[in-house]
Structures are given as C-alpha cells and as structure tokens.
Write an enzyme that holds these catalytic residues in place. Structure first.
Site, PDB file in Angstrom:
ATOM      1  N   ARG A  43       5.869 -41.866 -65.940  1.00 30.48           N
ATOM      2  CA  ARG A  43       7.076 -42.705 -66.035  1.00 30.48           C
ATOM      3  C   ARG A  43       6.854 -43.886 -66.974  1.00 30.48           C
ATOM      4  NH1 ARG A  43       7.056 -42.201 -60.265  1.00 30.48           N
ATOM      5  NH2 ARG A  43       8.521 -40.606 -59.609  1.00 30.48           N
ATOM      6  N   SER A 101       0.560 -31.692 -54.215  1.00 29.22           N
ATOM      7  CA  SER A 101       1.627 -32.530 -53.692  1.00 29.22           C
ATOM      8  C   SER A 101       2.224 -31.965 -52.401  1.00 29.22           C
ATOM      9  CB  SER A 101       2.726 -32.686 -54.753  1.00 29.22           C
ATOM     10  OG  SER A 101       3.500 -33.821 -54.483  1.00 29.22           O
ATOM     11  N   ASN A 157       0.422 -33.202 -46.364  1.00 33.94           N
ATOM     12  CA  ASN A 157      -0.664 -32.935 -45.395  1.00 33.94           C
ATOM     13  C   ASN A 157      -0.395 -33.580 -44.033  1.00 33.94           C
ATOM     14  OD1 ASN A 157      -1.111 -35.228 -46.830  1.00 33.94           O
ATOM     15  ND2 ASN A 157      -3.171 -34.693 -47.523  1.00 33.94           N
ATOM     16  N   CYS A 158       0.395 -34.673 -44.028  1.00 35.35           N
ATOM     17  CA  CYS A 158       0.699 -35.314 -42.745  1.00 35.35           C
ATOM     18  C   CYS A 158       1.574 -34.414 -41.862  1.00 35.35           C
ATOM     19  CB  CYS A 158       1.402 -36.654 -42.968  1.00 35.35           C
ATOM     20  SG  CYS A 158       0.469 -37.724 -44.082  1.00 35.35           S
ATOM     21  N   PRO A 197     -16.171 -48.278 -66.493  1.00 32.38           N
ATOM     22  CA  PRO A 197     -14.887 -48.835 -66.957  1.00 32.38           C
ATOM     23  C   PRO A 197     -13.820 -47.809 -67.320  1.00 32.38           C
ATOM     24  CG  PRO A 197     -16.616 -49.124 -68.616  1.00 32.38           C
ATOM     25  CD  PRO A 197     -17.291 -48.585 -67.393  1.00 32.38           C
ATOM     26  N   ILE A 229     -13.407 -44.944 -65.358  1.00 35.43           N
ATOM     27  CA  ILE A 229     -13.166 -44.081 -64.191  1.00 35.43           C
ATOM     28  C   ILE A 229     -12.574 -44.908 -63.042  1.00 35.43           C
ATOM     29  CG2 ILE A 229     -14.157 -42.441 -62.548  1.00 35.43           C
ATOM     30  CD1 ILE A 229     -16.413 -41.902 -64.511  1.00 35.43           C
ATOM     31  N   GLY A 272      -7.579 -43.658 -52.745  1.00 34.66           N
ATOM     32  CA  GLY A 272      -7.342 -42.776 -51.607  1.00 34.66           C
ATOM     33  C   GLY A 272      -8.522 -42.758 -50.645  1.00 34.66           C
TER      34      GLY A 272
HETATM   35  C1  LIG Z   1      -3.554 -33.096 -40.879  1.00 32.45           C
HETATM   36  C2  LIG Z   1      -3.425 -34.459 -41.473  1.00 32.45           C
HETATM   37  C3  LIG Z   1      -2.443 -35.316 -40.999  1.00 32.45           C
HETATM   38  C4  LIG Z   1      -2.327 -36.595 -41.537  1.00 32.45           C
HETATM   39  N1  LIG Z   1      -1.346 -37.416 -41.066  1.00 32.45           N
HETATM   40  C5  LIG Z   1      -1.195 -38.644 -41.610  1.00 32.45           C
HETATM   41  C6  LIG Z   1      -0.142 -39.482 -41.197  1.00 32.45           C
HETATM   42  O1  LIG Z   1       0.674 -39.107 -40.339  1.00 32.45           O
HETATM   43  N2  LIG Z   1      -0.046 -40.723 -41.757  1.00 32.45           N
HETATM   44  C7  LIG Z   1      -0.920 -41.146 -42.720  1.00 32.45           C
HETATM   45  O2  LIG Z   1      -0.782 -42.261 -43.214  1.00 32.45           O
HETATM   46  N3  LIG Z   1      -1.918 -40.367 -43.148  1.00 32.45           N
HETATM   47  C8  LIG Z   1      -2.075 -39.119 -42.623  1.00 32.45           C
HETATM   48  N4  LIG Z   1      -3.077 -38.309 -43.074  1.00 32.45           N
HETATM   49  C9  LIG Z   1      -4.010 -38.826 -44.072  1.00 32.45           C
HETATM   50  C10 LIG Z   1      -3.459 -38.728 -45.486  1.00 32.45           C
HETATM   51  O3  LIG Z   1      -2.992 -37.439 -45.697  1.00 32.45           O
HETATM   52  C11 LIG Z   1      -4.546 -39.098 -46.467  1.00 32.45           C
HETATM   53  O4  LIG Z   1      -4.961 -40.415 -46.217  1.00 32.45           O
HETATM   54  C12 LIG Z   1      -4.091 -38.989 -47.901  1.00 32.45           C
HETATM   55  O5  LIG Z   1      -3.634 -37.703 -48.182  1.00 32.45           O
HETATM   56  C13 LIG Z   1      -5.244 -39.334 -48.840  1.00 32.45           C
HETATM   57  O6  LIG Z   1      -4.889 -39.120 -50.155  1.00 32.45           O
HETATM   58  P1  LIG Z   1      -5.999 -38.702 -51.218  1.00 32.45           P
HETATM   59  O7  LIG Z   1      -5.298 -38.549 -52.502  1.00 32.45           O
HETATM   60  O8  LIG Z   1      -7.140 -39.620 -51.127  1.00 32.45           O
HETATM   61  O9  LIG Z   1      -6.544 -37.304 -50.703  1.00 32.45           O
HETATM   62  P2  LIG Z   1      -5.763 -35.963 -50.416  1.00 32.45           P
HETATM   63  O10 LIG Z   1      -4.314 -36.195 -50.265  1.00 32.45           O
HETATM   64  O11 LIG Z   1      -6.485 -35.308 -49.304  1.00 32.45           O
HETATM   65  O12 LIG Z   1      -5.975 -35.113 -51.743  1.00 32.45           O
HETATM   66  C14 LIG Z   1      -7.237 -34.796 -52.212  1.00 32.45           C
HETATM   67  C15 LIG Z   1      -7.140 -33.507 -52.999  1.00 32.45           C
HETATM   68  O13 LIG Z   1      -8.257 -33.439 -53.861  1.00 32.45           O
HETATM   69  C16 LIG Z   1      -8.658 -32.090 -53.973  1.00 32.45           C
HETATM   70  N5  LIG Z   1     -10.062 -32.071 -54.440  1.00 32.45           N
HETATM   71  C17 LIG Z   1     -11.144 -32.506 -53.789  1.00 32.45           C
HETATM   72  N6  LIG Z   1     -12.248 -32.339 -54.543  1.00 32.45           N
HETATM   73  C18 LIG Z   1     -11.837 -31.791 -55.688  1.00 32.45           C
HETATM   74  C19 LIG Z   1     -12.516 -31.374 -56.861  1.00 32.45           C
HETATM   75  N7  LIG Z   1     -13.837 -31.495 -57.000  1.00 32.45           N
HETATM   76  N8  LIG Z   1     -11.792 -30.830 -57.860  1.00 32.45           N
HETATM   77  C20 LIG Z   1     -10.438 -30.697 -57.741  1.00 32.45           C
HETATM   78  N9  LIG Z   1      -9.756 -31.074 -56.666  1.00 32.45           N
HETATM   79  C21 LIG Z   1     -10.442 -31.616 -55.648  1.00 32.45           C
HETATM   80  C22 LIG Z   1      -8.486 -31.556 -52.582  1.00 32.45           C
HETATM   81  O14 LIG Z   1      -8.361 -30.151 -52.582  1.00 32.45           O
HETATM   82  C23 LIG Z   1      -7.217 -32.267 -52.112  1.00 32.45           C
HETATM   83  O15 LIG Z   1      -6.078 -31.462 -52.274  1.00 32.45           O
HETATM   84  C24 LIG Z   1      -3.216 -37.018 -42.555  1.00 32.45           C
HETATM   85  C25 LIG Z   1      -4.200 -36.154 -43.044  1.00 32.45           C
HETATM   86  C26 LIG Z   1      -4.292 -34.870 -42.522  1.00 32.45           C
HETATM   87  C27 LIG Z   1      -5.333 -33.952 -43.043  1.00 32.45           C
END
Ligand SMILES: Cc1cc2nc3c(=O)[nH]c(=O)nc-3n(C[C@H](O)[C@H](O)[C@H](O)COP(=O)(O)OP(=O)(O)OC[C@H]3O[C@@H](n4cnc5c(N)ncnc54)[C@H](O)[C@@H]3O)c2cc1C
Length: 549
Positions: free
Chosen positions: A22, A39, A42-43, A270, A272, A276
């Site tokens: 954007r 996208s 997961n929640c 710098p 990277i 999350g």
């Molecule tokens: C079942 C469940 C329920 C949840 N409920 C809630 C809720 O109700 N409220 C709330 O606030 N939070 C909730 N969470 C937590 C929330 O989903 C996470 O805090 C959030 O998604 C974190 O975002 P992220 O981008 O760090 O990781 P994620 O959203 O987990 O994304 C990380 C992605 O990176 C990919 N990945 C990892 N390593 C590599 C690699 N080497 N190469 C390529 N891809 C890679 C993974 O496959 C994954 O898809 C929940 C989580 C789960 C699992």
C-alpha cells in the site's frame, strides 16, 4: 527495484506485506510460506475442529492468487526458507513438494516464522497432536471424525481450554491436564478457579497440579499415578519462538528466547526485521523483554516494519498483553500484569475485586462479572486487570487496557463517561466502580485485606465482623466471624470489643458502608476485599473444604 522477502505468510508476515504494497508500488515483495496456506485464521482453528465454524473455506482468508491480484505480491506456498546468508543478502528456499532448492536475494528481509509448540520428552508423545497450522487442523479434524469416545488435552493455556471445549462440542468425553495448580496462567488463582469450575460443570475432567508422564494407546498415565482414558491426545503446553533461522544467521537472541529487535522491529542486522511470535517485545510497564504470542501485536508490528522500510515516522509499540478466551459460557480476559507477577517482582500493589452486574440489574439478563484490578496503592497506576463472566467482560477489560495505554490512573477510571442505557451497562459502570474503590484506597480513606490474608487478622486485636443478614450468614460464614447486619451497627456497635475490625459482607459493598460507619464511630476497620463471595470461591476456602473444616 528493491526486493523485500518475507518469511511466514500469516499474521505478522502478511500484515507487513500488504502494508508494504500500500505504501510502495515499485518494490518486489516475495512472501515465502512453508505450509500450503497463507493468511489463514489460525485463531479460528479450534472452532473448525469443534464444528462451530463449519466450512474450512471460512478460515482461509486469502490465497496466493487473491493476494497477487489485489496487492501484486509474489506469494510462494509450500516453500521453506532453510537458511539465511546475511553477507550475500540471500535466503535458500526449498520447495517442500518438489524438493527443488533455489537462492533468493533480498534488499530487506522480514522474519515472521511464528512459534513452535513445545513437545516434552515423555514416553509416547508422538501419539499426541499439536495445533498450529491448517495441516495440523486437518489431522485433528480427521481424528475427531473417526469418533473417539475419549480425549485428553495436555496443557491448560488458551489453546488447551479452547480445544477441550471444542472436543466436548463434538460429544467426546474430555480431560484437561495442567501441571501447575491452575488453568490459564495469565489469571490469578482465585480468578482461574472460576474457569476450572466452568469446565467441570460442562463435563470436562479437570486435572490440576499433575502432568502427563506416559501416553499409551487409549490412555495417559499421570504423574500422580492415575490413568485417564484418552483415545485422542492434544498437546498444548505452550509455544516457543521459532528462532532456528535467526540463530544460524547470527542474529541476536534475547533472554526470553526470542529474536531481539529494536523499536522499529529491526534485528541486530540492519537489513533484517523480525516480528510476531518469534520476536521479543518490550513490556509497556517495566520495559523488560517479554514474549506475547498474540495476533494483535503481530499485526501491529507488521505495520511498523512496513512503515520503517518506507521511511515513515514510527510510533514504537510496547505490549501490555491483552487477551481474551471463551470458556463454554464464560468470557475470560486479562490485561497487563497479574498479581503473581507483581509479587514475584516485589512490586507494592493493591488488588481490588468487584462483582457487579453486566448491566442494570432491573433490566432482564444481567450477569454477574468477576473483575480484578491491580494498582499501585500510592500513585494509582494501573498494573493490570482480569475479568471472568458471561457478558460484558470484553468491554471492561478493553476499557482498562486502553486506560493503561493512555496512562489513566485507577481513580480516574471513575471519571470515564461510558455509554449507558439499562440493556448495556449501569449509570455507574463496573469500570467506574473500580475507579471509586481505587480512589478510596489511594486516598487512604479505606483499608482492605485479601481473601488469602484472613489468618493475619485472627488475633485478640481484631474482631471479625460479617455485616450480611442472618439469613445470608445461615447459608455460610467464614469461621470466627460474628454477625451484626449493616443496618443494625449504629445500635449494636458496643458488641464490638476491639478497636480494630475486619469487616465482610457478600461482595464487599455493604462492608464498605459498614467500614466507613465504623470509622466514623472511632473504630479502625479493614474491608475484606471481594467479601464472602470471593473467599468462598477462592483456593483458601477450597483448601478448608478439602481438609473437612
Ligand atoms: C490454534 C490457535 C489459536 C489462537 N488463538 C488466538 C486468539 O484467539 N487470539 C490471539 O491474539 N492469538 C491467537 N493465537 C496466536 C496467534 O495466531 C499468533 O500470535 C500469531 O499468528 C503470530 O503471528 P506470526 O506471524 O508471528 O506467526 P504465524 O501467524 O504463526 O505465522 C508464521 C508462519 O510462518 C511459517 N514459517 C515458519 N518457518 C518458516 C520457514 N522457515 N519458511 C517459510 N515459512 C515459515 C509458518 O508455516 C507459519 O504459517 C492462536 C494461535 C493458534 C495456533
């Protein structure tokens, strides 16, 4: 043309990617995602397993194609980054379907790989399933479709309680096993007890203070020697930041085990960024490093990174860790620090427990809330809050989390003008009432004691006084209390033989009136915070029950 590579295409990674586009049409944005989906919600995964969300499609918010159409993103699913070369500024990508490996150069790299479930080294642990991805969900869903009659969830955190509830929805007799003495660690024990009761009332076999020591086909052996049936086992004892790539790339890892980032979410390199669940955050209250594996902060930091890459001014985002979870008919929420943490850090604090109605009592459908506010008794600073109840918990905790963020003190909660009509709240909203109580404490008008401190008042200096009606007292009293109803104190105070008095009622409100009356009569009263109701539902009372007293 600048190329930005993002590792991880869900909460944090996709927020960064879309905001980047954007803000800038010219850069090449490549999102590399290990799983077959991007996208996704997961929640919502536990609710798909439970059948509450019936269509798998509803969880899949976007596809690589839709993201390309709208945002011109190059989204590569089934693609795992296996290594980062920070000197050459490139990543190695392995196609998980074909096995093909290629190198991808970057100008800026964003790490959002999330967290990995903790798997303890217990015998038979490979029989347990964890829940993180859509693929995990499909596996658990298939196991549930096979119609097991019993299941056990190991771990009583947010995902554990959500999974237990959803397995019950599917008609499976479910146990939950938690090694600590309470469910939901962000809560204090007296609040968590309400959650355990709710789960038991819905048929969940709640096992607290025990761990799983062996998982065998059809059952689990617990650390106390008991065996519970479990044809299906879910493991949800927590997550740890996925720092494998960051570590091998030489990025700094912090004391909490997450990637260290600055206020712009830049790592020690710098070029990277990280965000999350994989990255450490700064706690808003004491600035310490913390891990908050929640979706809100992951999304927010995605925007911070995109803004920083595009040279925009950044408003650093520290975290207070606001969370909410549904537990059958209850909403359970918390924000900021809990009392356990304040005690461990030796921070002086006062706790306030109230049990107001979710809206005006005379309008049908009002439900009692249990609220807890933690404050600095001298300055009124709000440290944290917890809420448990059927209705209106989310609103109150969100208002308090906003107050913490805005630096509003606890007494100032009384000043907030919150929307009111009988179906929605009260003229004195539960948040306002917390403010009134806080003002009384901070100004020194009243002194309060906690449910776990009653024994400190069992001495000749104190009279223990219950000011409820005799009818209420006949249903249950704390041992050692005498009864003088609040309306009779003016005529009967001569029956109180000590200057110091610990006063209680049902929830602390009548005791507050009695406390000020006694104060005006020359006594030195202390109000038992939360009253008989809180005490009788607290671990203190449950221990006496266990001991048969
Ligand atoms: C079942 C469940 C329920 C949840 N409920 C809630 C809720 O109700 N409220 C709330 O606030 N939070 C909730 N969470 C937590 C929330 O989903 C996470 O805090 C959030 O998604 C974190 O975002 P992220 O981008 O760090 O990781 P994620 O959203 O987990 O994304 C990380 C992605 O990176 C990919 N990945 C990892 N390593 C590599 C690699 N080497 N190469 C390529 N891809 C890679 C993974 O496959 C994954 O898809 C929940 C989580 C789960 C699992």
């Amino acid at each position: 043309m600048k190329r930005i590579v993002i590792i991880g295409g869900v909460a944090g990674g996709m927020s960064a990617a879309t905001r980047l586009r954007r803000l800038d049409e010219s850069s090449e944005i490549v999102v590399v995602e290990k799983s077959g989906f991007v996208s996704y919600a997961n929640c919502g995964l536990p609710y798909y397993i439970g059948g509450v969300i019936s269509k798998e499609q509803d969880l899949l918010l976007q596809t690589p194609e839709s993201l390309n159409r709208r945002f011109n993103l190059d989204v590569r699913v089934n693609s795992e980054v296996t290594a980062i070369d920070p000197v050459a500024k490139s990543v190695s990508v392995r196609n998980t379907l074909s096995g093909e490996i290629y190198s991808l150069a970057y100008d800026k790299l964003v790490l959002s790989p999330g967290a990995t479930p903790v798997v303890p080294p217990i015998e038979g642990v490979d029989r347990a399933m964890t829940l993180r991805t859509v693929e995990d969900t499909k596996k658990i869903f298939a196991a549930v479709e096979a119609k097991p009659t019993t299941a056990a969830v190991i771990g009583g955190g947010f995902i554990g309680v959500e999974m237990a509830e959803n397995l019950v929805h599917r008609g499976i007799k479910t146990s939950i096993i938690e090694a600590t003495p309470q469910l939901l660690a962000p809560l204090d024990p007296e609040m968590a007890l309400l959650v355990a009761n709710e789960m038991s009332n819905h048929g969940v076999d709640v096992r607290l203070g025990v761990s799983a020591s062996k998982i065998q086909p059809g059952s689990i052996t617990l650390s106390d020697g008991n065996e519970i049936p479990a044809e299906l086992v879910i493991l949800a004892i927590g997550v740890r930041p996925d720092v494998s790539l960051a570590k091998s790339a030489g990025l700094e890892i912090g004391s909490r085990g997450g990637i260290v980032v600055d206020e712009n979410n830049l790592t020690s390199n710098p070029d990277i960024y990280a965000l999350g669940d994989a990255a450490e955050k700064k706690d808003a209250l004491d600035e310490s490093a913390t891990l908050v594996p929640l979706a809100n902060i992951a999304n927010r930091h995605g925007r911070v990174i995109a803004d920083h890459i595009n040279g925009r001014t950044i408003r650093p985002v520290k975290t207070i860790g606001t969370a909410i979870v549904k537990v059958f008919d209850l909403a359970v929420a918390s924000t900021g620090w809990n009392e356990k943490r304040l005690k461990a850090a030796n921070i002086e604090h006062s706790a306030i427990h109230t049990h107001p109605g979710s809206h005006a009592g005379y309008y049908p459908g009002a439900e009692t809330l249990a609220l807890k506010l933690l404050i600095n008794p001298k300055t009124g600073e709000i440290y944290g809050a917890q809420g448990v109840g059927k209705d209106g918990v989310d609103k109150r905790i969100d208002v308090i989390s906003t107050a913490i963020r805005a630096g509003i003190t606890a007494p100032e909660l009384a000043d907030l003008e919150l929307a009111y009509a009988p179906p929605f709240g009260s003229a004195k909203d539960p948040v306002n009432i917390l403010g009134y109580v806080a003002e009384n404490i901070v100004s020194g008008l009243v002194k309060t004691a906690q449910w776990h401190e009653i024994d400190d008042f069992r001495n000749e200096e104190f009279t223990l006084l219950d000011v409820r009606t005799p009818g209420e007292c006949a249903k249950g009293m704390i041992t050692g209390f005498i009864n003088i109803p609040v309306d009779e104190i003016r005529n009967r105070f001569s029956e109180i033989k000590t200057k110091k008095v610990l006063v209680t009622c049902q929830v602390g409100q009548r005791a507050h009136t009695a406390t000020l009356l006694l104060k005006n009569l020359g006594f030195e009263p202390v109000n038992l915070d939360g009253g008989y109701h809180l005490w009788s539902n607290s671990p203190a009372s449950k221990q006496l029950e266990k001991a048969g007293r």
